[in-house]
Design an enzyme around this catalytic site. Structure first.
Site, PDB file in Angstrom:
ATOM      1  N   LYS A 173      -3.924  -5.832  15.103  1.00 45.77           N
ATOM      2  CA  LYS A 173      -3.233  -5.099  15.938  1.00 45.77           C
ATOM      3  C   LYS A 173      -3.109  -5.493  17.135  1.00 45.77           C
ATOM      4  O   LYS A 173      -2.339  -5.271  18.161  1.00 45.77           O
ATOM      5  CB  LYS A 173      -3.814  -3.852  15.717  1.00 45.77           C
ATOM      6  CG  LYS A 173      -3.456  -2.963  14.414  1.00 45.77           C
ATOM      7  CD  LYS A 173      -2.024  -2.565  14.080  1.00 45.77           C
ATOM      8  CE  LYS A 173      -1.559  -2.041  12.726  1.00 45.77           C
ATOM      9  NZ  LYS A 173      -0.403  -1.529  12.474  1.00 45.77           N
ATOM     10  N   THR A 191       0.949  -1.218  -0.133  1.00 51.60           N
ATOM     11  CA  THR A 191      -0.015  -0.079   0.077  1.00 51.60           C
ATOM     12  C   THR A 191       0.856   1.198  -0.038  1.00 51.60           C
ATOM     13  O   THR A 191       0.427   2.264  -0.180  1.00 51.60           O
ATOM     14  CB  THR A 191      -0.800   0.171   1.335  1.00 51.60           C
ATOM     15  OG1 THR A 191      -0.014  -0.055   2.494  1.00 51.60           O
ATOM     16  CG2 THR A 191      -1.773  -1.203   1.305  1.00 51.60           C
ATOM     17  N   ASN A 212       8.170 -11.908  12.981  1.00 53.96           N
ATOM     18  CA  ASN A 212       9.439 -11.745  12.109  1.00 53.96           C
ATOM     19  C   ASN A 212      10.316 -10.776  12.799  1.00 53.96           C
ATOM     20  O   ASN A 212      11.487 -10.800  12.741  1.00 53.96           O
ATOM     21  CB  ASN A 212       9.097 -11.987  10.745  1.00 53.96           C
ATOM     22  CG  ASN A 212       8.869 -13.327  10.268  1.00 53.96           C
ATOM     23  OD1 ASN A 212       9.151 -14.229  10.819  1.00 53.96           O
ATOM     24  ND2 ASN A 212       8.237 -13.424   9.035  1.00 53.96           N
ATOM     25  N   TYR A 226      -8.272  -5.842  10.769  1.00 53.06           N
ATOM     26  CA  TYR A 226      -7.116  -4.864  11.238  1.00 53.06           C
ATOM     27  C   TYR A 226      -7.320  -4.913  12.557  1.00 53.06           C
ATOM     28  O   TYR A 226      -5.756  -4.996  13.284  1.00 53.06           O
ATOM     29  CB  TYR A 226      -7.614  -3.534  10.525  1.00 53.06           C
ATOM     30  CG  TYR A 226      -6.792  -2.338  10.888  1.00 53.06           C
ATOM     31  CD1 TYR A 226      -5.328  -2.596  10.135  1.00 53.06           C
ATOM     32  CD2 TYR A 226      -7.061  -1.271  11.592  1.00 53.06           C
ATOM     33  CE1 TYR A 226      -4.588  -1.365  10.297  1.00 53.06           C
ATOM     34  CE2 TYR A 226      -6.114  -0.197  11.869  1.00 53.06           C
ATOM     35  CZ  TYR A 226      -5.062  -0.306  11.194  1.00 53.06           C
ATOM     36  OH  TYR A 226      -4.218   0.781  11.609  1.00 53.06           O
TER      37      TYR A 226
HETATM   38  P1  NAD Z   1       0.386   3.283   4.503  1.00 48.84           P
HETATM   39  O1  NAD Z   1      -0.317   2.047   3.744  1.00 48.84           O
HETATM   40  O2  NAD Z   1       0.669   4.225   3.956  1.00 48.84           O
HETATM   41  O3  NAD Z   1       1.832   2.428   4.999  1.00 48.84           O
HETATM   42  C1  NAD Z   1       1.979   1.091   5.370  1.00 48.84           C
HETATM   43  C2  NAD Z   1       3.021   0.733   4.538  1.00 48.84           C
HETATM   44  O4  NAD Z   1       3.413  -0.806   4.949  1.00 48.84           O
HETATM   45  C3  NAD Z   1       3.217   0.897   3.021  1.00 48.84           C
HETATM   46  O5  NAD Z   1       4.318   1.206   2.608  1.00 48.84           O
HETATM   47  C4  NAD Z   1       3.037  -0.971   2.655  1.00 48.84           C
HETATM   48  O6  NAD Z   1       3.333  -1.228   1.640  1.00 48.84           O
HETATM   49  C5  NAD Z   1       3.870  -1.474   3.811  1.00 48.84           C
HETATM   50  N1  NAD Z   1       3.437  -2.919   3.926  1.00 48.84           N
HETATM   51  C6  NAD Z   1       2.203  -3.299   4.292  1.00 48.84           C
HETATM   52  N2  NAD Z   1       2.512  -4.990   4.150  1.00 48.84           N
HETATM   53  C7  NAD Z   1       3.637  -4.968   4.301  1.00 48.84           C
HETATM   54  C8  NAD Z   1       4.561  -6.266   4.217  1.00 48.84           C
HETATM   55  N3  NAD Z   1       3.912  -7.508   4.472  1.00 48.84           N
HETATM   56  N4  NAD Z   1       5.778  -6.062   4.167  1.00 48.84           N
HETATM   57  C9  NAD Z   1       6.536  -5.327   3.987  1.00 48.84           C
HETATM   58  N5  NAD Z   1       5.787  -3.987   3.837  1.00 48.84           N
HETATM   59  C10 NAD Z   1       4.192  -3.900   4.031  1.00 48.84           C
HETATM   60  O7  NAD Z   1      -0.162   3.404   5.965  1.00 48.84           O
HETATM   61  P2  NAD Z   1       0.194   4.567   7.116  1.00 48.84           P
HETATM   62  O8  NAD Z   1      -1.068   5.364   7.394  1.00 48.84           O
HETATM   63  O9  NAD Z   1       1.627   5.058   6.926  1.00 48.84           O
HETATM   64  O10 NAD Z   1       0.383   3.477   8.364  1.00 48.84           O
HETATM   65  C11 NAD Z   1       1.559   3.086   8.953  1.00 48.84           C
HETATM   66  C12 NAD Z   1       1.409   2.244  10.027  1.00 48.84           C
HETATM   67  O11 NAD Z   1       0.689   3.247  11.034  1.00 48.84           O
HETATM   68  C13 NAD Z   1       0.294   1.095   9.824  1.00 48.84           C
HETATM   69  O12 NAD Z   1       0.983   0.220  10.800  1.00 48.84           O
HETATM   70  C14 NAD Z   1      -0.871   1.612  10.640  1.00 48.84           C
HETATM   71  O13 NAD Z   1      -1.629   0.429  10.995  1.00 48.84           O
HETATM   72  C15 NAD Z   1      -0.242   2.440  11.743  1.00 48.84           C
HETATM   73  N6  NAD Z   1      -1.390   3.407  11.801  1.00 48.84           N
HETATM   74  C16 NAD Z   1      -1.576   4.548  11.084  1.00 48.84           C
HETATM   75  C17 NAD Z   1      -2.455   5.639  11.343  1.00 48.84           C
HETATM   76  C18 NAD Z   1      -2.984   6.630  10.479  1.00 48.84           C
HETATM   77  O14 NAD Z   1      -3.735   7.398  10.803  1.00 48.84           O
HETATM   78  N7  NAD Z   1      -1.921   7.028   9.468  1.00 48.84           N
HETATM   79  C19 NAD Z   1      -3.330   5.475  12.394  1.00 48.84           C
HETATM   80  C20 NAD Z   1      -3.381   4.232  13.371  1.00 48.84           C
HETATM   81  C21 NAD Z   1      -2.197   3.424  12.980  1.00 48.84           C
END
Ligand code: NAD
Ligand code: UDP
Length: 313
Positions: free
Chosen positions: A150, A36, A100, A146
């Site tokens: 988490k 993503t 991992n 999700y």
């Molecule tokens: P995002 O989708 O932009 O970033 C997630 C990243 O993880 C992407 O670059 C994706 O390619 C990578 N990824 C997913 N599965 C993977 C895998 N199996 N191996 C390697 N890389 C993988 O989302 P974001 O908004 O930047 O969120 C980042 C983190 O923060 C997430 O874990 C999300 O749950 C957490 N989070 C974000 C928010 C928010 O408001 N942005 C709120 C709560 C939690």
């Protein structure tokens, strides 16, 4: 020199963290499989002498030659439409992926940070949500892929702390926004800005009375950095407590963009939380942190980013 590994480092938040750690003189290893995320988010870092990009799915075991001081697990789909579309991958990255990365931290004796979420509180029955609240999560609904992934990640991280005395951080992020979100990632702020800039209908799900509390990315990454450096092994909420309804958010974005968009109402997704607001007393007291960017200012900057993207296309 200290080295930080950021899993999910090509995503919205992860890429801003890569920038922050490079700016603060760390070596940065960014691990991502672009599920993503977008390569363009870290394009400007390719060739930087302290930056290494590794294309890897963290669901597969990971080996790193170098010493690592900090492992940050930000890898996971985060937008609801992304995790509805990728339910199994979301559960795999939250379970096997987290395992991992915990193993890697243990091998390297590195501090492990788990990027958890306000979604672990589910559709909360108390507001604001403090870290002591255990939440109200439907374990089998569409959001559970999700939320439960988490919650599992948090439980596994806490178990590594108890079993192996691993130095852990449990970061509970509330809604964050800003440049580098994808215009079509499906979350409310990118959707509304994209719709407003193109004078298309603004799609409110439900009647718009549900609330959220949005934090600008610059405030969020500073809070994340302080938590990482804090030595605190307990969960900490990092978010902005100023709460507004989704209808108010849509109206604000229409006003700031000067858009001719009309608001339309569509079905509310199942189990969509009715309220969300962080209690950040712990972060204020223990990290000496609070958000400072006002919603209007953060939205203006985000609108500029999206407007420039539209001009490029
Ligand atoms: P995002 O989708 O932009 O970033 C997630 C990243 O993880 C992407 O670059 C994706 O390619 C990578 N990824 C997913 N599965 C993977 C895998 N199996 N191996 C390697 N890389 C993988 O989302 P974001 O908004 O930047 O969120 C980042 C983190 O923060 C997430 O874990 C999300 O749950 C957490 N989070 C974000 C928010 C928010 O408001 N942005 C709120 C709560 C939690
Ligand atoms: N939402 C909306 N229209 C959209 C996208 C989202 O009304 O086009 C609503 C969504 O149902 C939720 C709120 O806005 O009530 C925040 O959604 P987002 O996906 O940004 O974050 P989350 O649901 O994870 O808090």
């Amino acid at each position: 020199m200290q080295r930080v590994l950021i899993a999910g480092g090509a995503g919205f938040l992860g890429s801003h963290l890569c920038d922050l750690f490079l700016h603060r003189s760390f070596e940065v290893i960014c691990v991502d499989n672009l599920l993503t995320g977008r390569a363009v988010n870290v394009q400007h870092l390719i060739g930087h002498e302290r930056f290494l990009y590794i294309d890897h799915d963290v669901v597969m075991p990971i080996e790193i030659e170098q010493d690592v001081d900090y492992v940050l697990n930000f890898a996971s789909p985060a937008s609801p439409p992304d995790y509805y579309r990728l339910p199994i991958q979301t559960m795999q990255v939250g379970s096997t992926g987290t395992y991992n990365l915990l193993q890697l931290s243990k091998t390297k004796s590195a501090v492990f940070m788990m990027a958890s979420t306000s979604e672990i509180y589910g559709d909360p029955l108390v507001s604001p949500q403090s870290e002591s609240y255990w939440g109200n999560v439907n374990p089998i609904g569409p959001r559970s892929v999700y939320d439960e992934a988490k919650r599992f990640s948090e439980a596994m991280t806490a178990a590594y702390h108890r079993e192996f005395n691993l130095d852990i951080r449990l970061l509970r992020i509330f809604n964050v926004y800003g440049p580098r979100m994808r215009p079509h990632d499906g979350r409310a702020i990118p959707n509304f800005i994209d719709q407003a800039l193109h004078n298309r209908p603004i799609t409110i799900y439900g009647d718009g009375s549900q609330t959220r509390s949005f934090c600008y990315f610059q405030d969020e990454v500073e809070g994340i950095y302080r938590l990482l450096m804090s030595g605190l092994n307990e969960p900490i909420n990092v978010g902005n407590p100023s709460e507004l309804t989704i209808l108010e958010l849509a109206e604000t974005i229409i006003e700031l963009t000067g858009s001719r968009s009309q608001i339309i109402f569509q079905d509310l997704p199942v189990d969509d939380p009715k309220v969300r607001r962080p209690d950040i007393s712990k972060a204020k007291k223990l990290l000496d942190w609070k958000p400072v960017v006002k919603l209007h200012d953060g939205l203006q900057k985000t609108i500029e980013y999206f407007a420039n993207l539209s001009n490029e296309n």
